[in-house]
Write an enzyme that holds these catalytic residues in place. Structure first.
Site, PDB file in Angstrom:
ATOM      1  N   ARG A 261       8.903   2.080  -3.764  1.00 25.42           N
ATOM      2  CA  ARG A 261       8.498   3.420  -3.312  1.00 25.42           C
ATOM      3  C   ARG A 261       7.925   3.330  -1.904  1.00 25.42           C
ATOM      4  O   ARG A 261       7.142   2.431  -1.601  1.00 25.42           O
ATOM      5  CB  ARG A 261       7.439   3.999  -4.265  1.00 25.42           C
ATOM      6  CG  ARG A 261       7.990   4.146  -5.672  1.00 25.42           C
ATOM      7  CD  ARG A 261       7.039   4.858  -6.609  1.00 25.42           C
ATOM      8  NE  ARG A 261       7.627   4.910  -7.945  1.00 25.42           N
ATOM      9  CZ  ARG A 261       7.033   5.412  -9.011  1.00 25.42           C
ATOM     10  NH1 ARG A 261       5.819   5.926  -8.907  1.00 25.42           N
ATOM     11  NH2 ARG A 261       7.653   5.430 -10.176  1.00 25.42           N
ATOM     12  N   ARG A 276      -1.420   0.440  -5.651  1.00 24.88           N
ATOM     13  CA  ARG A 276      -0.361   1.233  -5.036  1.00 24.88           C
ATOM     14  C   ARG A 276       0.416   0.366  -4.052  1.00 24.88           C
ATOM     15  O   ARG A 276      -0.025   0.135  -2.929  1.00 24.88           O
ATOM     16  CB  ARG A 276      -0.975   2.453  -4.326  1.00 24.88           C
ATOM     17  CG  ARG A 276       0.035   3.498  -3.858  1.00 24.88           C
ATOM     18  CD  ARG A 276      -0.673   4.719  -3.275  1.00 24.88           C
ATOM     19  NE  ARG A 276      -1.567   5.343  -4.243  1.00 24.88           N
ATOM     20  CZ  ARG A 276      -1.177   6.210  -5.174  1.00 24.88           C
ATOM     21  NH1 ARG A 276       0.090   6.579  -5.245  1.00 24.88           N
ATOM     22  NH2 ARG A 276      -2.040   6.721  -6.016  1.00 24.88           N
ATOM     23  N   GLU A 348      -4.393   5.748 -14.071  1.00 25.91           N
ATOM     24  CA  GLU A 348      -3.076   5.938 -14.685  1.00 25.91           C
ATOM     25  C   GLU A 348      -2.334   4.611 -14.829  1.00 25.91           C
ATOM     26  O   GLU A 348      -2.233   3.821 -13.889  1.00 25.91           O
ATOM     27  CB  GLU A 348      -2.241   6.885 -13.809  1.00 25.91           C
ATOM     28  CG  GLU A 348      -0.824   7.071 -14.334  1.00 25.91           C
ATOM     29  CD  GLU A 348       0.059   7.862 -13.368  1.00 25.91           C
ATOM     30  OE1 GLU A 348      -0.491   8.577 -12.503  1.00 25.91           O
ATOM     31  OE2 GLU A 348       1.283   7.745 -13.476  1.00 25.91           O
ATOM     32  N   SER A 351       3.064   7.170 -17.660  1.00 24.58           N
ATOM     33  CA  SER A 351       3.324   8.590 -17.573  1.00 24.58           C
ATOM     34  C   SER A 351       4.570   8.849 -18.417  1.00 24.58           C
ATOM     35  O   SER A 351       5.608   8.255 -18.171  1.00 24.58           O
ATOM     36  CB  SER A 351       3.568   8.949 -16.106  1.00 24.58           C
ATOM     37  OG  SER A 351       3.599  10.345 -15.935  1.00 24.58           O
ATOM     38  N   ARG A 390      -0.126  -2.756 -12.934  1.00 26.12           N
ATOM     39  CA  ARG A 390      -1.412  -2.137 -13.259  1.00 26.12           C
ATOM     40  C   ARG A 390      -1.975  -2.702 -14.563  1.00 26.12           C
ATOM     41  O   ARG A 390      -3.194  -2.733 -14.757  1.00 26.12           O
ATOM     42  CB  ARG A 390      -1.267  -0.618 -13.330  1.00 26.12           C
ATOM     43  CG  ARG A 390      -1.065  -0.016 -11.938  1.00 26.12           C
ATOM     44  CD  ARG A 390      -1.092   1.499 -11.948  1.00 26.12           C
ATOM     45  NE  ARG A 390      -0.899   2.022 -10.592  1.00 26.12           N
ATOM     46  CZ  ARG A 390      -0.910   3.309 -10.275  1.00 26.12           C
ATOM     47  NH1 ARG A 390      -1.098   4.212 -11.227  1.00 26.12           N
ATOM     48  NH2 ARG A 390      -0.725   3.704  -9.028  1.00 26.12           N
TER      49      ARG A 390
END
Length: 427
Positions: A261, A276, A348, A351, A390
RNA sequence: GGAGGGGUGGCAGAGUGGUCGAAUGCGGCGGUCUUGAAAACCGUUGGGCUUCACGGUCCCGGGGGUUCGAAUCCCUCCCCCUCCGCCA
């Protein structure tokens, strides 16, 4: 993508759904264009009909050798043909406009999704485990760098910011986590393990909804390929353009892949550590279901992801996202947030989204019940099960010892080759 | 990367530029026969848009072109196969 017929029949409901997501009403504009397009279609239809009839008659005239009739009809067709290009161009223009509008609109939220502008309106659904309270808990990057097994500087020298190099025990731990997750989802929950392409074409990204709107979030190759931002893209597109037998649904796919990303627009957020990154690994879950099965599958999928955290004994809470915090393709999303003692907050880690038929329409994926002629669009769901990087962070922060070593959770023992604790290499 | 060959209905597989939306086979569905089933035989069997309906129209990998008329000819892109080269 939406069904134009649905908008014709339920324009107000359509606009109301968009309004819930902060999008101004569009039904009026779309239906206006739709009406014009259909007008041109009708005109075009009539011209084609006359042309076809005349052409057929020409064949007959020629066969009979009727030169006069032949020439008369030919002139008639020529006359019709001079008018067709404008009607065709107008029709195409309107249809293109409709398509451009529709392809840029997000999915409508399910009725039970809470209304809100952002994550502040998300609602807690349930909570599991006790958030671990540690004296002077360190963050994962401090722990990792002290162990000499998490190197952001070396990564930055070759790749720039938002990359990491894991070494030794932590690199192995990452692999152990992924294997543990894959084994759980394939062995306990019936997902089929896949090793899908990581480079995909526009069409695939359009199908899952990343394109045309979110190109700036993606990495593009020098050719026509894009790096996947999530295996959702690859796994969901497995069934693109297919007509599936309803009896063989649901289909459940899982894969451990790197995700890429660009993180455009995230400048300054989570700049330290592994939270991130431009590249991270994730175990993804994708389900393809019949339309009436997706809600139940959504709950099931979320539980599959939660089970991983339970097995790792990591405290978490499950949130239902508000209309303002949901992704483009989702009609309802659960986020699972894991407790991070180093940050002293929930973050988070998964999801899980039900996309309804939104992606199926874009991919043209349908199913057919046995004996039925009629096809219907399938429903698609995707969820992280879980974000591996994560999870590594969560394990490090939750299982840290005062001396800076990391205990290996019991569930991962079979995957660590006898290593029960990650500590500075002594040589 | 070079040279060839292909992409047609759920599948297999025909298709001299003019009743081709498409032969035929398999599969599916309905029926005859049978106590039942199989076999055999008969019939039936793509989709989109539009229309109350009749009908009309579009679709033979995608897009464009030639023609009065294109599954059929031309261009282009995508995909698959065979051979050669290169290569984890």
């Amino acid at each position: 993508m939406f069904d134009i017929k649905f908008i014709r029949d339920h324009g107000e409901k359509f606009d109301a759904g968009l309004a819930r997501r902060g999008v101004p009403p569009k039904a009026g504009e779309i239906l206006g264009l739709d009406e014009e397009a259909r007008k041109y279609t009708a005109v075009l239809n009539d011209m084609q009909s006359r042309r076809n009839a005349a052409s057929k008659a020409i064949g007959a005239a020629k066969a009979k050798g009727d030169e006069d009739e032949f020439n008369r009809l030919k002139a008639e067709v020529d006359q019709i043909k001079t008018q067709m290009p404008t009607a065709e161009a107008e029709q195409k223009k309107k249809l293109d406009q409709i398509r451009d509008i529709l392809s840029g609109l997000p999915n409508l939220p399910a009725d039970d999704v809470p209304q809100g502008e952002d994550e502040a309106a998300n609602e807690e659904v349930r909570k599991w485990g006790e958030p671990r309270k540690l004296n002077s808990a360190k963050e994962h990057f401090d722990l990792g760098e002290a162990l000499g097994q998490m190197d952001f500087e070396a990564a930055a020298r070759m790749s720039g910011s938002r990359f990491v190099l894991l070494k030794g025990g932590l690199a192995r731990l990452e692999r152990a986590i992924a294997n543990f997750m894959l084994d759980t989802h394939t062995g306990e929950f019936g997902y089929t393990e896949c090793q899908p392409p990581l480079l995909v074409r526009d069409d695939a990204l359009y199908g899952t909804g990343q394109l045309p709107k979110f190109a700036e979030d993606l990495f593009k190759s020098t050719g026509d390929h894009w790096l996947i931002p999530t295996a959702e893209v690859s796994l969901t597109n497995i069934v693109r353009e297919d007509i599936l037998a309803e009896e063989e649904l649901p289909l459940r796919f899982t894969a451990w892949t790197p995700c890429f990303r660009s993180e455009a627009g995230a400048a300054g957020r989570d700049t330290r550590g592994m939270i991130r990154l431009h590249q991270f690994s994730k175990v993804e879950l994708v389900s393809i279901t019949a339309p009436d099965q997706s809600n139940a599958e959504h709950e099931r999928m979320t539980e599959c992801a939660e089970t991983v955290l339970q097995k790792l004994d990591l405290a978490y809470r499950t949130m239902v996202l508000s209309t303002g915090d949901m992704g483009f393709s989702a009609r309802k999303t659960y986020d699972i947030e894991v407790w991070l003692p180093g940050q002293a907050q929930y973050r988070e880690i998964s999801s899980c989204s039900n996309c309804g038929d939104f992606q199926a329409r874009r991919m043209n994926t349908r199913c057919r019940a046995k004996g039925e002629k009629q096809t219907t669009f399938v429903h698609t769901l995707n969820g992280s099960g879980l974000a591996v990087g994560r999870t590594l962070v969560a394990i490090m922060e939750n299982y840290q010892n005062e001396d800076g070593s990391i205990a290996v959770p019991d569930a991962l023992n079979p995957y660590m080759g006898g290593v029960e604790k990650i500590e500075t290499a002594v040589d």
